[in-house]
Design an enzyme around this catalytic site. Structure first.
Site, PDB file in Angstrom:
ATOM      1  N   HIS A 121       0.825  -1.212   0.000  1.00 29.88           N
ATOM      2  CA  HIS A 121       0.000   0.000   0.000  1.00 29.88           C
ATOM      3  C   HIS A 121       0.862   1.266   0.000  1.00 29.88           C
ATOM      4  O   HIS A 121       0.534   2.255   0.661  1.00 29.88           O
ATOM      5  CB  HIS A 121      -0.930   0.011   1.218  1.00 29.88           C
ATOM      6  CG  HIS A 121      -1.691  -1.265   1.392  1.00 29.88           C
ATOM      7  ND1 HIS A 121      -2.701  -1.669   0.537  1.00 29.88           N
ATOM      8  CD2 HIS A 121      -1.566  -2.256   2.315  1.00 29.88           C
ATOM      9  CE1 HIS A 121      -3.182  -2.834   0.938  1.00 29.88           C
ATOM     10  NE2 HIS A 121      -2.508  -3.234   2.000  1.00 29.88           N
ATOM     11  N   ASP A 131      -2.592  -6.481  -5.266  1.00 27.35           N
ATOM     12  CA  ASP A 131      -3.441  -6.303  -4.093  1.00 27.35           C
ATOM     13  C   ASP A 131      -4.898  -6.076  -4.503  1.00 27.35           C
ATOM     14  O   ASP A 131      -5.819  -6.650  -3.922  1.00 27.35           O
ATOM     15  CB  ASP A 131      -2.936  -5.121  -3.264  1.00 27.35           C
ATOM     16  CG  ASP A 131      -3.851  -4.804  -2.091  1.00 27.35           C
ATOM     17  OD1 ASP A 131      -3.889  -5.590  -1.140  1.00 27.35           O
ATOM     18  OD2 ASP A 131      -4.536  -3.768  -2.154  1.00 27.35           O
TER      19      ASP A 131
END
Length: 333
Positions: A121, A131
């Site tokens: 992230h 992701d």
């Protein structure tokens, strides 16, 4: 040329609906998942499927971008010690996710693979793409629909990696019958063979099933042997052995279409006459971590005649031991 790919996993609840994905580019990626698994299992499966999917290009180095220290440490540091100790940790406890790790160990042999940790992230394009697709797969299973599996590797045709696992049947047999969103469970029975009429036609060859190779990792071989154990008349008449082999939530659909739970089938097996039966494996598939499906042809002797049926069993690993959870049988005609 080095293949550069990101691999990631996701779990909504941990354990909960889970997904995994690997991404090489927008044109080359793949995703899948399970109705219930952990984030670590998703992370491991992403790397395993990447290795299997790129098998046709194994001569090329593989550079795996991964935000899971657990995965990287498992395959680069801890695995040799675990193997020496019989897949046990330093404290003597069994290693978690052993089946996935064993498959990873086999898939890594002979491959030039470099793992690089990337912060999750944090805006890394490939990691973010993996992701996003892993979370999308987990969300799909949460919503009881099939995830987008992706195009796979360009130029390889059918992807070699593990197929997205079907939603396992629920523990409640009544729910299994009434909920159309959940597939019918698959379980274990020989009793209905005694009441089935003998076919006068020519048996179907089922060549498509018979042609499938049976993988032979240790845990899959173990499931085949356990199935044969359940076909042993001495075991079928032994309450203690049945209790060890039958999952607490075991359910079965017999050849006649009857649905029975663990208590019903246990009582019937103990009261039924002994049947001589044999198991001819047709396929052995890992559906999810610790969950293996065996499809086989069963030949049983009933009143001196041979009766054949096609059977599918699902074995689940509980506390390090496989126990049969679902079974379904269809008379072969």
């Amino acid at each position: 040329m080095t293949i550069v790919a990101a691999a990631d996993g996701s779990a909504l609840g941990n354990p909960g609906p889970a997904g995994w994905a690997w991404v090489i580019s927008d044109q080359e990626w793949r995703a899948g998942g399970w109705p219930r698994a952990t984030n670590n299992q998703g992370e491991l499966m992403a790397v395993l499927d990447l290795l299997r999917s790129t098998e046709s290009r194994r001569s090329e180095p593989l550079h795996v971008l991964c935000d899971s220290q657990y995965v990287i440490n498992s395959v680069t540091k801890w695995m040799p010690g675990w193997k020496r100790k019989g897949w046990r940790k330093a404290d003597g406890k069994p290693v978690l996710n052993r089946e996935l790790l064993e498959d990873l160990d086999a898939a890594l042999r002979g491959r030039e693979v470099r793992f690089e940790w990337v912060k999750g992230h944090a805006g890394h394009p490939l990691n973010e793409a993996a992701d996003t697709r892993a979370r999308a797969a987990a969300t799909a299973y949460q919503q009881r629909r099939e995830p987008d599996a992706g195009p796979g590797l360009i130029g390889t045709g059918a992807v070699r990696g593990a197929q997205p696992a079907p939603v396992p049947p629920p523990a409640d047999p009544a729910h299994a019958e009434t909920d159309p969103a959940v597939p019918t469970p698959a379980l274990f029975d020989l009793l209905d063979l005694a009441s089935e009429p003998t076919s006068s036609g020519t048996p179907t060859s089922h060549s498509a099933l018979a042609a499938q190779p049976v993988p032979n990792p240790d845990h899959r071989t173990e499931v085949v042997e356990l199935e044969r154990t359940l076909l042993d008349p001495a075991v079928r008449g032994d309450a203690r052995r049945l209790d060890e082999l039958l999952h607490p939530e075991f359910v079965e659909i017999g050849a006649s279409g009857r649905l029975r739970n663990r208590e019903a089938i246990r009582a019937e097996l103990l009261a039924a006459p002994a049947l001589e039966a044999d198991c001819e494996p047709l396929s052995v598939l890992t559906l999810a971590p610790g969950v293996v499906q065996l499809v086989y042809r069963c030949t049983a002797r009933v009143d001196g005649e041979s009766r054949r049926s096609l059977r599918s069993s699902v074995w689940e690993r509980v506390d390090g031991v496989y126990r049969i959870r679902f079974h379904q049988g269809t008379v072969e005609v």
